[in-house]
Design a protein around this motif. Sequence first.
Motif, PDB file in Angstrom:
ATOM      1  N   VAL A  83      13.358   1.532   1.645  1.00 39.13           N
ATOM      2  CA  VAL A  83      14.240   2.684   1.429  1.00 39.13           C
ATOM      3  C   VAL A  83      15.627   2.118   1.128  1.00 39.13           C
ATOM      4  N   ASP A  84      16.509   2.987   0.682  1.00 41.74           N
ATOM      5  CA  ASP A  84      17.868   2.507   0.455  1.00 41.74           C
ATOM      6  C   ASP A  84      18.389   1.878   1.753  1.00 41.74           C
ATOM      7  N   TYR A  85      18.997   0.747   1.629  1.00 42.13           N
ATOM      8  CA  TYR A  85      19.598  -0.003   2.717  1.00 42.13           C
ATOM      9  C   TYR A  85      18.632  -0.894   3.485  1.00 42.13           C
ATOM     10  N   GLY A  86      17.320  -0.899   3.158  1.00 41.65           N
ATOM     11  CA  GLY A  86      16.400  -1.818   3.830  1.00 41.65           C
ATOM     12  C   GLY A  86      14.990  -1.277   3.985  1.00 41.65           C
ATOM     13  N   ASN A  87      14.170  -2.017   4.730  1.00 44.16           N
ATOM     14  CA  ASN A  87      12.774  -1.643   4.982  1.00 44.16           C
ATOM     15  C   ASN A  87      12.632  -0.888   6.294  1.00 44.16           C
ATOM     16  N   VAL A  88      11.581  -0.036   6.308  1.00 50.78           N
ATOM     17  CA  VAL A  88      11.167   0.608   7.553  1.00 50.78           C
ATOM     18  C   VAL A  88       9.703   0.248   7.738  1.00 50.78           C
ATOM     19  N   GLU A  89       9.389  -0.322   8.901  1.00 54.23           N
ATOM     20  CA  GLU A  89       8.004  -0.698   9.212  1.00 54.23           C
ATOM     21  C   GLU A  89       7.725  -0.394  10.675  1.00 54.23           C
ATOM     22  N   LEU A  90       6.566   0.210  10.915  1.00 55.07           N
ATOM     23  CA  LEU A  90       6.186   0.623  12.270  1.00 55.07           C
ATOM     24  C   LEU A  90       4.829   0.067  12.654  1.00 55.07           C
ATOM     25  N   SER A  91       4.532   0.159  13.934  1.00 59.07           N
ATOM     26  CA  SER A  91       3.167  -0.033  14.421  1.00 59.07           C
ATOM     27  C   SER A  91       2.922   1.053  15.459  1.00 59.07           C
ATOM     28  N   ILE A  92       1.667   1.447  15.551  1.00 65.10           N
ATOM     29  CA  ILE A  92       1.317   2.459  16.555  1.00 65.10           C
ATOM     30  C   ILE A  92       0.324   1.863  17.532  1.00 65.10           C
ATOM     31  N   VAL A  93       0.364   2.364  18.744  1.00 68.59           N
ATOM     32  CA  VAL A  93      -0.609   1.994  19.766  1.00 68.59           C
ATOM     33  C   VAL A  93      -1.444   3.234  20.019  1.00 68.59           C
ATOM     34  N   GLY A 135       1.819  -0.308  10.229  1.00 67.92           N
ATOM     35  CA  GLY A 135       1.992   0.470   9.015  1.00 67.92           C
ATOM     36  C   GLY A 135       2.528  -0.409   7.903  1.00 67.92           C
ATOM     37  N   ASN A 136       2.514   0.111   6.703  1.00 66.49           N
ATOM     38  CA  ASN A 136       3.071  -0.618   5.560  1.00 66.49           C
ATOM     39  C   ASN A 136       4.590  -0.694   5.689  1.00 66.49           C
ATOM     40  N   PRO A 137       5.183  -1.810   5.246  1.00 73.12           N
ATOM     41  CA  PRO A 137       6.647  -1.840   5.172  1.00 73.12           C
ATOM     42  C   PRO A 137       7.083  -0.968   3.989  1.00 73.12           C
ATOM     43  N   ILE A 138       7.959  -0.033   4.227  1.00 70.85           N
ATOM     44  CA  ILE A 138       8.420   0.898   3.196  1.00 70.85           C
ATOM     45  C   ILE A 138       9.871   0.596   2.882  1.00 70.85           C
TER      46      ILE A 138
END
Length: 195
Positions: free
Chosen positions: A114-124, A109-112
């Motif tokens: 947010v306040d306090y840092g990034n959230v980035e995921l991957s899915i299988v 997924g895209n790195p998003i």
Amino acid sequence: MRRALMALMGTAAGTVLLVGAKAGFSSPSSDPALQPQSAQSPVPGTSAGPSQAPPAGADPTGAGAPGASPAAGKTTQPAGTKTTAPAGKPATTAAKPPRTTMKDGTFNGNPIYVDYGNVELSIVVAGGKITDVKVLDSPSEHSRSVQINNSALPKLRAEALAAQSANIDTVSGATYTSSGYKLSLQSAIDRAFQA
């Protein structure tokens, strides 16, 4: 090219006639001696008085200007021929319809931010279903962020696997992480459908 030239000549002649009419000059086409016999004789049932004069700029003969053909600005074609539109863009083939199931594989997924840092995921994805969600990045600069994410991320993962979409609830106390999680998850799902 020929049509364009004829249209340009007709426009120029019309402009000259209009300017001449505004200035009070008579155009050669309004001189009865220069008009064809059919244009000089009135149509039966009408009078050719000043009240019937054509509006300024109108050319009663259709000739446009001296030396111009009566069809200036008009196109004629032989009987029995078909008119076709000018060539435009070539016809394109229909776009591939969107997938109705996710393709198997791993999709980031895209790195998003947010306040306090990034959230980035991957899915299988396996068998067209999300089988795992991995957190590649999450806010971790502050000890409080780490504490919140240690509690919130497993709940968000469980909801995503159950919903098989990014339509999941926000975890109370982890609003920023939850919103970044949903957005990154949705972008990974979109990639799985587009692959």
